[in-house]
Design an enzyme around this catalytic site. Structure first.
Site, short mmCIF file in Angstrom:
data_model
loop_
_atom_site.label_atom_id
_atom_site.label_comp_id
_atom_site.label_asym_id
_atom_site.label_seq_id
_atom_site.Cartn_x
_atom_site.Cartn_y
_atom_site.Cartn_z
CD GLU A 274 -2.84 1.18 2.38
OE1 GLU A 274 -3.69 2.08 2.43
OE2 GLU A 274 -2.72 0.29 3.24
NE ARG A 501 2.51 -8.97 10.42
CZ ARG A 501 2.49 -7.81 9.75
NH1 ARG A 501 3.62 -7.15 9.55
NH2 ARG A 501 1.37 -7.31 9.29
CE LYS A 511 3.97 0.53 4.65
NZ LYS A 511 3.23 0.63 3.37
#
Length: 797
Positions: A274, A501, A511
Site C-alpha cells: 500500500e 512476519r 507503519k
C-alpha cells in the site's frame, strides 16, 4: 508410503551413498525431494560411480537457487566426469551463482571450473615439494602436529584442480620422509597458549571471526515447499459451517486445465504494497518470497499497488516503491493498481448477489458489531435478490447517502470463525472529485482498520490469474472466507501459503509507528539510517545482496514468535562489505603526534593496501598515503599509564603505524590541568628493527602546516535500547540517545577526497562506512554502516 520410502532409499543406495547417509537423507523431506530430482535429471536412476554420486549429493544440497535452470547442464558435466572433484564443483557453484539465470557461456564456465585440465602426479609432487620447502621450519618445529589442512590449502592454490586424494597421499609421504616415524611426543596434545586480551575500546576492534548461522535454508532451495502449477488440484483447506456440509476447497480438473492454458503453466505471484509509506525490511522478506518464487520457477510477479486508501497515499510513496523494488534486484512482470480492477470487482459483486450469496444491508456499524457478538443474522439478510440488485445499483449511482448501506456476503453468522460473519464487501464513500458518491473497495493489505471488508479484494487474484497467493500468518484465519468466496463464484483457487512476519530486534516495523517517528521528527525522514526502512538501510550503506542473503538465511518459515537479532543482519552486512569495501585510513578524534627525528619539510609517500590480500605486483590494489613530521592518531589510542593488556601508545612505549614505521613516545605535552593531553612527541624507527605488538591507524599532514582532509562521520547505532520496543506502552521513551553521534572534524587520508555518493569503505580498525547524500564539494559526510565486530550480547536469533 513404506514402499515409496523403500524405492527412494534404493535409489540413493544405487548412486553410492552409504546406508546411514541415505536413511538420514530420507528424514529430511527437502533434501530427499532435491536429491531425487537431481538423480532423475542426471539420468542415473540405474546407478552410478560412488564419486559421481557424492558430487550429485552435493549438488542436491548446495546448488545456488538463483541458477536452477543451469542445473541439468552441470549434471551432464558431472556424469561425463568433466567435473570430477569437489574443488571443480565448488568453482561451478560460484560461477553459476554469479551467472544466475542468464545464458551460460560454456567456454568461460569450463575455464572457471578447470574442465579438461589434467594434473599429473608429478605436478602434485613438485607443488608439494615447493610448499614443504617454504614451510619447512614450521613443519620441523611442529612435526605431526602441523595443520595438514593448511598445507593442502597451499598446494591447492598452486594446483586448484589436483585430485585431493592424490594430494593427501603425496603430502603424507613427504611428511614421513621429512619427519620419520611418529614419536610419543607427536601424539601429545599441544599446550594451548593463553589468548592475549584485546584492547577494551571499540577503536581496537578487529574483524571477529564468526561462523555463519547454521541455517539449512541457505544450502537448500527455499522454494521447494511450494507446489507446481500442475499440482494445484489438491484440497487447499476445509471450510466448516454451522448448517451445511464441510467445503473442501480445490480446483476441478477442467478449471485447472483452463487456468493453465491462460497462464501457460507459469507461476504468477504478486507483491501488493500500500503506497502509504516507505518499505521496510519486512517487505524485503515479502519480495524475496513473491518475486523470488516467480523467478525461480520461470514465472512472473506483479507489483500491485493497493491504492484503496486515498487519504494516506502519495505519489512519493509509489515512486519510492518502484525504485526500491529495482534496487532489491527484482523486476516486476507487470505494474498494476487495485483501482484498475474496480469495474471487474463490481461485476463480480453483482454476480455474487445474483447467486444469492450477498445482500444489501442497512445496519449501522454499532449494530453490525452487536449482531456479530451475538451471532445473529441481519434483519436484511433474507431480502429478495432483485431488491439487493436494485439497491446496489442505487449505491453505485450515488442515490444512497454514505453510511446508509453496505453490501455484505451471506456466509455463516453462527460459524466459529469470526471471519465468516457476513463480511462487508462494499461500502459507500464520498468522492472528492465531482460531489457524487462512489463505491470504494477496501483491500486486504490496506491500512484500513475495518478488516471485515477484506474478501472482495481477493477477487483481484482471479483477475490477474495468480497461481500462488503468499501472505503473512495473520491472514491464516481468513482462508475460510477467501475460499468460500472463490467457490461461491466458481473461480479458480490459487494456492495459499502463509509465512511468518520478519521481526527484527531493537526496532519497530509498524507503519503507524514509523510514520510517527518521521512526522514527529524523532528521526530525520523515512531514509534515516537508523530505521529499518529499505531506504534507510540503503543510505546507511547496506547492500541489497546482504539483505537478501539475510532473508534467505532466515528461510520461509511459519514460526511467528521468533525475534531475529539485529546482529544476524549485521553478520551478512559484514560478510558482503569485507569482500567489496576498499580499506582506507580515517581518524575520528585526532591527537597530534610530532615525530621529532623527521625533517620538518619531509613528506614520504607510502603504499597502503586497499585489500588485505592485495598482490604486491598489482598497483591498482594500493593507494598512496603521505607520511610526515606531524601525524594524528586516535585520542583513545594513547594513555598516560601503560598496562600489560593495552596495545596503544604510552610514554616510553612503541607502536607500529599501519603501513609506515614504528614510533616511540618520548614526551607528552599536557594542558594546564596536567591531565588533558595536547600533543605527543615521538621518534620513528626508519630501519623497522623495533617490533611492537600494537598497530595503530593514523593520518598525517599532507604537507607542512596543512591539516589533513576533514570529513564528517556519523556513527549510527541501534535506535531503541530494548529488544522489542513495540511491546512497550511508552515505546518512544525507549529511544536510545546514543543512536546517532556526529563527529564534525575527523581526519582522512587525501585519497578519500575522490569518494562519491554510495562509495563504501572500511575505515581500518573502526568499521564500514558509506558516503552520504548530505556530502558537498566542500565536505564529505560518511555514515557508519556497521562496526567491525558485534559489540552486543550473542545468543538470540
Amino acid at each position: 508410503m513404506v514402499k515409496e520410502d523403500s524405492n527412494v532409499l534404493d535409489l540413493f543406495l544405487k548412486i553410492g551413498l552409504d546406508e546411514k547417509t541415505a536413511k538420514n537423507t530420507l528424514a529430511n523431506n527437502k533434501v530427499t525431494t532435491n536429491l531425487t530430482a537431481v538423480i532423475h535429471e542426471a539420468a542415473v536412476t540405474d546407478g552410478c560411480d560412488r564419486a559421481v554420486g557424492n558430487l550429485l549429493y552435493t549438488v542436491a544440497t548446495k546448488f545456488p537457487a538463483n541458477a536452477l535452470n543451469h542445473r541439468p547442464t552441470l549434471l551432464q558435466y558431472i556424469v561425463s566426469t568433466k567435473i570430477k572433484t569437489p574443488a571443480q564443483l565448488e568453482a561451478a557453484f560460484s560461477f553459476l551463482a554469479s551467472t544466475a539465470s542468464e545464458n551460460l557461456k560454456a567456454h568461460d564456465f569450463e575455464e572457471a571450473c578447470g574442465v579438461g585440465v589434467e594434473v599429473s602426479k608429478e605436478d602434485i609432487e613438485r607443488a608439494v615439494s615447493e610448499v614443504f620447502e617454504e614451510k619447512k621450519t614450521n613443519i620441523l618445529e611442529q612435526r605431526y602436529r602441523i595443520n595438514v589442512g593448511e598445507l593442502f590449502g597451499h598446494v591447492r592454490k598452486k594446483l586448484p584442480w589436483a585430485d585431493p586424494k592424490v594430494v593427501k597421499e603425496v603430502v603424507d609421504l613427504e611428511l614421513y620422509k621429512l619427519l620419520g616415524e611418529r614419536t610419543a611426543a607427536d601424539n601429545e596434545k599441544p599446550v594451548k597458549k593463553k589468548k592475549e586480551k584485546p584492547a577494551k575500546t571499540e577503536d581496537k576492534a578487529k574483524v571477529e571471526e564468526t561462523s555463519a548461522p547454521k541455517q539449512s535454508e541457505e544450502e537448500l532451495n527455499p522454494y521447494l515447499i511450494f507446489p507446481t502449477p500442475e499440482e494445484n488440484y489438491k484440497v487447499h483447506t476445509e471450510v466448516y459451517f454451522s448448517d451445511r456440509p464441510v467445503l473442501r476447497a480445490c480446483n476441478s480438473k477442467e478449471l485447472l486445465e483452463k487456468h493453465l492454458k491462460v497462464t501457460g503453466g507459469k507461476v504468477l505471484t504478486r507483491f501488493p504494497p500500500e503506497p502509504n509509506g516507505f518499505l521496510h525490511i519486512g517487505h524485503a522478506k515479502a519480495m524475496f518470497v513473491d518475486f523470488g518464487l516467480a523467478k525461480e520457477r520461470g514465472g512472473g510477479c506483479y507489483l500491485r499497488f493497493d491504492d484503496t486508501n486515498p487519504e494516506a497515499e502519495k505519489k512519493e510513496y509509489i515512486d519510492h516503491i518502484k525504485e526500491i523494488v529495482g534496487w532489491m534486484g527484482w523486476e516486476p512482470f507487470k505494474i498494476t493498481y487495485t483501482s484498475d480492477y474496480f469495474q471487474d470487482l463490481y461485476e463480480l459483486a453483482v454476480e455474487l448477489i445474483r447467486r444469492g450469496h450477498a445482500y444489501v444491508d442497512h445496519q449501522t456499524p454499532d449494530e453490525v458489531k452487536e449482531y456479530r457478538e451475538k451471532k445473529m443474522n441481519s434483519p436484511w439478510r433474507d431480502r429478495p435478490i432483485e431488491e439487493s440488485l436494485r439497491l446496489f445499483d442505487e449505491m453505485k449511482k450515488g442515490m444512497i447517502d454514505e453510511g446508509k448501506a453496505t453490501l455484505r456476503m451471506k456466509q455463516d453468522m453462527q460459524n466459529d470463525n469470526f471471519n465468516m460473519y457476513d463480511l462487508i464487501a462494499y461500502r459507500i464513500k464520498a468522492s472528492f472529485s465531482d460531489n457524487s458518491l462512489l463505491i470504494r473497495m477496501q483491500g486486504i493489505n490496506g491500512a484500513s482498520t475495518q478488516v471485515m471488508i477484506m474478501p472482495i479484494a481477493l477477487l483481484i487474484l482471479w483477475k490477474i490469474s495468480l497461481i500462488q497467493y503468499l501472505c503473512t500468518l495473520e491472514f491464516e484465519t481468513r482462508r475460510a472466507s477467501y475460499y468460500w468466496l472463490l467457490d461461491a463464484l466458481g473461480l479458480y483457487q490459487p494456492f495459499v501459503w502463509e509465512y511468518s512476519r520478519l521481526n527484527v530486534s531493537n526496532t519497530v516495523m509498524s507503519k503507524r509507528k514509523l510514520n510517527r517517528l518521521v512526522t514527529e521528527n524523532w528521526v530525520d525522514g523515512w531514509d534515516d539510517p537508523r530505521l529499518m526502512t529499505l531506504a534507510g538501510l540503503q543510505r546507511r550503506g547496506v547492500t541489497s545482496t546482504a539483505i537478501n542473503a539475510f532473508v534467505r538465511g532466515i528461510g520461509i518459515t511459519r514460526s511467528d514468535s521468533s525475534m531475529i537479532q539485529l546482529s544476524r543482519l549485521e553478520y551478512h552486512i559484514r560478510e558482503e562489505l569485507n569482500k567489496t569495501a576498499a580499506r582506507t585510513l580515517v581518524v575520528l578524534n585526532p591527537l597530534k603526534v610530532v615525530i621529532t627525528n623527521i625533517e620538518a619539510g619531509l613528506v614520504m609517500d607510502l603504499d597502503a593496501k586497499k585489500w588485505p590480500e592485495a598482490p604486491a605486483d598489482d598497483a591498482s590494489s594500493f593507494y598512496k598515503v603521505p607520511f610526515s613530521r606531524v601525524v594524528y592518531i586516535e585520542r583513545t589510542d594513547f594513555r598516560l599509564k601503560d598496562s600489560k593488556d593495552y596495545y596503544g601508545l604510552a610514554p616510553g612505549k612503541s607502536v607500529l603505524l599501519r603501513y609506515a614505521y614504528p614510533i616511540k613516545c618520548t614526551d607528552v605535552i599536557l594542558a594546564d590541568d596536567k591531565e588533558t593531553v595536547l600533543e605527543i612527541r615521538a621518534e620513528y624507527d626508519p630501519s623497522k628493527t623495533t617490533k611492537p605488538k600494537g598497530v595503530l591507524h593514523w593520518v598525517a599532514e599532507p604537507s607542512p602546516g596543512v591539516d589533513p582532509l576533514k570529513v564528517e562521520v556519523r556513527l549510527f547505532d541501534r535506535l531503541f535500547r530494548s529488544e522489542n520496543p513495540a511491546e512497550l506502552d511508552d515505546w518512544l521513551s525507549d529511544l536510545s540517545p546514543e543512536s546517532k553521534v556526529v563527529i564534525q572534524n575527523a581526519y582522512a587520508v587525501p585519497s578519500v577526497s575522490k569518494a562519491t555518493l554510495g562509495d563504501k569503505f572500511q575505515f581500518e580498525r573502526l568499521g564500514y562506512f558509506a558516503v552520504d547524500k548530505d556530502s558537498t564539494s566542500e565536505k564529505l559526510v560518511f555514515n557508519r554502516t556497521v562496526t567491525l565486530r558485534d559489540n552486543y550480547a550473542k545468543g538470540g536469533r
